[in-house]
Design a protein around this motif. Structure first.
Motif, mmCIF file in Angstrom:
data_model
loop_
_atom_site.group_PDB
_atom_site.id
_atom_site.type_symbol
_atom_site.label_atom_id
_atom_site.label_comp_id
_atom_site.label_asym_id
_atom_site.label_seq_id
_atom_site.Cartn_x
_atom_site.Cartn_y
_atom_site.Cartn_z
ATOM 1 N N ARG A 70 -7.859 5.828 -5.508
ATOM 2 C CA ARG A 70 -6.423 5.526 -5.556
ATOM 3 C C ARG A 70 -5.944 5.442 -7.001
ATOM 4 N NH1 ARG A 70 -6.056 0.338 -2.300
ATOM 5 N NH2 ARG A 70 -8.191 0.753 -1.735
ATOM 6 N N MET A 73 0.851 -1.178 0.000
ATOM 7 C CA MET A 73 0.000 0.000 0.000
ATOM 8 C C MET A 73 0.899 1.244 0.000
ATOM 9 S SD MET A 73 -3.134 1.193 0.050
ATOM 10 C CE MET A 73 -4.075 -0.260 0.358
ATOM 11 N N ILE A 74 0.505 2.229 -0.722
ATOM 12 C CA ILE A 74 1.256 3.478 -0.807
ATOM 13 C C ILE A 74 0.831 4.381 0.344
ATOM 14 C CG2 ILE A 74 1.684 5.517 -2.225
ATOM 15 C CD1 ILE A 74 1.216 3.737 -4.656
ATOM 16 N N ARG A 75 1.813 4.907 1.043
ATOM 17 C CA ARG A 75 1.523 5.767 2.197
ATOM 18 C C ARG A 75 0.732 6.997 1.774
ATOM 19 N NH1 ARG A 75 5.073 4.521 6.742
ATOM 20 N NH2 ARG A 75 6.581 3.001 6.013
ATOM 21 N N LEU A 134 -2.403 6.947 0.892
ATOM 22 C CA LEU A 134 -3.553 6.580 0.077
ATOM 23 C C LEU A 134 -4.390 5.471 0.709
ATOM 24 C CD1 LEU A 134 -1.939 6.516 -3.494
ATOM 25 C CD2 LEU A 134 -3.151 8.377 -2.386
ATOM 26 N N GLU A 135 -4.056 5.075 1.934
ATOM 27 C CA GLU A 135 -4.762 3.969 2.592
ATOM 28 C C GLU A 135 -6.239 4.270 2.798
ATOM 29 O OE1 GLU A 135 -2.219 5.549 4.326
ATOM 30 O OE2 GLU A 135 -0.539 4.185 4.048
ATOM 31 N N GLU A 147 -5.747 8.931 -8.406
ATOM 32 C CA GLU A 147 -4.613 9.656 -7.811
ATOM 33 C C GLU A 147 -3.287 9.222 -8.440
ATOM 34 O OE1 GLU A 147 -3.003 12.483 -5.303
ATOM 35 O OE2 GLU A 147 -5.132 12.006 -5.442
ATOM 36 N N LEU A 148 -3.155 7.933 -8.738
ATOM 37 C CA LEU A 148 -1.916 7.405 -9.314
ATOM 38 C C LEU A 148 -1.889 7.470 -10.837
ATOM 39 C CD1 LEU A 148 -1.550 4.286 -7.010
ATOM 40 C CD2 LEU A 148 -0.197 6.398 -6.925
#
Length: 128
Positions: A13, A1-3, A5-6, A16-17
C-alpha cells in the motif's frame, strides 16, 4: 482505508501510494531536526547535542558526527543517539545543503532511493 487497496499488505500500500513507512517518516523528521540544530536556527543547542568527529580521513560526507558512549542502555533511544548513525550515512550533497528546503528535497531523494531499491530500514534492523 482507500478503496481498491484493502487486499494489499502495508508495504505494498505504501509503495502504491508513494509514501514512506512510519519508521522512515520518523527518521526523516529526526534528520530535518538535526539539520536545523547543526546549521539553522538552533545552532547553539546543536553544539551541546552533537559533537563533530575529528578526523581527516572520512568517506561519504565530510560532516560526520561522533557517537557518544553511555553506561545506561536507555540513552540509545534519545534523539542525539538515534540520529548520529543515519546522519553519518547521508551523501555529501544532502548534508552540505545550503538551506533547509534544499536539504528536505535532497533527503527525500536519498530516502526515496532506499524505497526504490527495496531496502527497508525496518527490516534491516536500523530502526527500533
Amino acid at each position: 482505508m482507500i478503496r481498491g487497496l484493502e487486499h494489499l499488505c502495508y508495504e505494498d500500500r505504501l509503495r502504491e501510494l508513494g509514501l514512506f513507512s512510519l519508521g522512515k517518516r520518523r527518521l526523516w523528521g529526526d534528520l530535518v531536526a538535526a539539520f536545523q540544530y547543526l546549521n539553522g536556527a538552533y545552532r547553539k543547542a546543536g553544539e551541546i547535542l552533537f559533537t563533530k568527529a575529528c578526523s581527516d580521513r572520512m568517506r561519504g560526507n565530510g560532516f560526520k558526527l561522533e557517537k557518544r558512549r553511555f553506561r545506561l542502555d536507555i540513552r540509545k533511544k534519545f534523539f542525539p543517539m538515534r540520529v548520529v548513525e543515519h546522519w553519518n550515512r547521508l551523501p555529501r550533497e544532502v548534508v552540505e545543503a545550503p538551506s533547509l528546503e534544499i536539504f528536505k528535497v535532497r533527503l527525500d531523494k536519498a530516502l526515496g532511493n532506499l524505497v526504490e531499491l527495496g531496502v527497508s530500514l525496518l527490516t534491516a534492523g536500523r530502526l527500533d
